[in-house]
Scaffold this motif. Structure first.
Motif, short mmCIF file in Angstrom:
data_model
loop_
_atom_site.label_atom_id
_atom_site.label_comp_id
_atom_site.label_asym_id
_atom_site.label_seq_id
_atom_site.Cartn_x
_atom_site.Cartn_y
_atom_site.Cartn_z
N UNK A 1 18.85 1.50 -40.43
CA UNK A 1 18.00 2.69 -40.40
C UNK A 1 17.65 3.12 -38.98
N UNK A 2 17.76 2.23 -38.00
CA UNK A 2 17.50 2.61 -36.61
C UNK A 2 18.52 3.62 -36.10
N UNK A 3 19.70 3.66 -36.71
CA UNK A 3 20.74 4.60 -36.29
C UNK A 3 20.82 5.81 -37.22
N UNK A 4 20.06 5.79 -38.30
CA UNK A 4 20.08 6.90 -39.25
C UNK A 4 19.40 8.13 -38.64
N UNK A 5 19.74 9.28 -39.20
CA UNK A 5 19.05 10.53 -38.88
C UNK A 5 18.31 10.95 -40.15
N UNK B 1 13.01 14.06 -46.41
CA UNK B 1 13.00 12.63 -46.69
C UNK B 1 14.35 12.01 -47.07
N UNK B 2 15.45 12.67 -46.73
CA UNK B 2 16.77 12.06 -46.90
C UNK B 2 17.18 11.44 -45.56
N UNK B 3 17.97 10.37 -45.64
CA UNK B 3 18.57 9.83 -44.43
C UNK B 3 20.08 10.09 -44.46
N UNK B 4 20.65 10.14 -43.25
CA UNK B 4 22.08 10.35 -43.09
C UNK B 4 22.59 9.29 -42.12
N UNK B 5 23.66 8.61 -42.53
CA UNK B 5 24.29 7.60 -41.68
C UNK B 5 25.71 8.04 -41.40
N UNK B 6 26.00 8.29 -40.13
CA UNK B 6 27.33 8.72 -39.75
C UNK B 6 28.17 7.47 -39.54
N UNK B 7 29.18 7.32 -40.38
CA UNK B 7 30.00 6.11 -40.36
C UNK B 7 31.21 6.27 -39.44
N UNK C 1 28.87 19.39 -37.90
CA UNK C 1 28.18 18.11 -37.96
C UNK C 1 27.26 17.95 -36.75
N UNK C 2 27.75 18.26 -35.59
CA UNK C 2 26.96 18.14 -34.37
C UNK C 2 25.72 19.03 -34.44
N UNK C 3 25.89 20.26 -34.89
CA UNK C 3 24.76 21.19 -35.01
C UNK C 3 23.76 20.68 -36.06
N UNK C 4 24.27 20.22 -37.21
CA UNK C 4 23.39 19.72 -38.27
C UNK C 4 22.60 18.50 -37.80
N UNK C 5 23.28 17.57 -37.12
CA UNK C 5 22.60 16.37 -36.65
C UNK C 5 21.51 16.71 -35.64
N UNK C 6 21.71 17.78 -34.89
CA UNK C 6 20.72 18.20 -33.91
C UNK C 6 19.40 18.62 -34.54
N UNK C 7 19.40 18.94 -35.82
CA UNK C 7 18.18 19.35 -36.50
C UNK C 7 17.48 18.18 -37.20
N UNK C 8 18.15 17.03 -37.27
CA UNK C 8 17.59 15.85 -37.93
C UNK C 8 16.81 15.01 -36.93
N UNK C 9 16.01 14.08 -37.44
CA UNK C 9 15.13 13.26 -36.59
C UNK C 9 15.57 11.80 -36.52
N UNK C 10 15.17 11.15 -35.44
CA UNK C 10 15.33 9.70 -35.32
C UNK C 10 14.32 9.05 -36.27
N UNK C 11 14.48 7.75 -36.50
CA UNK C 11 13.55 7.01 -37.35
C UNK C 11 12.13 7.11 -36.81
N UNK C 12 11.95 6.90 -35.52
CA UNK C 12 10.61 6.93 -34.93
C UNK C 12 9.95 8.30 -35.11
#
Length: 130
Positions: free
Chosen positions: A4-8, A13-19, A111-122
């Motif tokens: 989860x430390x690497x999740x966005x 309240x959804x998490x995303x893990x880029x594999x 993907x890059x643009x979408x990830x830019x709108x998501x948050x880190x765990x902290x």
């Protein structure tokens, strides 16, 4: 799957893990499963379904509430966690180890643009009040 430390995280309240294979695994946060309580049912999206970031594409139900699951990124649903059919409550036991579905991103740029709108765990935990 990563930790989860690497999740966005999405505000919904959804998490995303880029594999490593480029696919994005999606689940719900600990905050979400705590708010829901005992999960009883998961209504999955359809394999092959094209989704847009932020779109409500699935639902999860518990004894006390039902909640939409939103796409954290845009792309195509390519896989579902079939274990959720038989044991949806497993998301309560370890929400960061239980993925709900996998998304193939529309493109690397999207993907890059979408990830830019998501948050880190902290950041997510400070916003979600976790």
């Amino acid at each position: 799957m990563k930790t989860q430390d690497t999740f966005k995280f999405a505000e919904t309240h959804e998490w995303a893990s880029i594999e490593d294979d480029g696919l994005v695994w999606v689940g719900i946060s600990n905050h979400a499963q705590e708010a829901l309580g005992d999960v009883m049912f998961f209504q999955a999206p359809k394999i092959g379904q094209e989704v847009k970031q932020g779109e409500a594409i699935a639902a999860i139900e518990s004894v006390k509430a039902a909640s939409d699951i939103h796409a954290p990124i845009s792309g195509e649903i390519i896989s579902l966690n079939e274990e959720m059919d038989a044991a949806p409550e497993m998301v309560n036991e370890n929400p960061y180890a239980v993925w709900l579905f996998k998304v193939k991103p529309t493109s690397p740029e999207t993907l890059s643009a979408d990830l830019g709108t998501l948050m880190s765990l902290a950041k997510y935990e400070s916003t979600a009040g976790a």
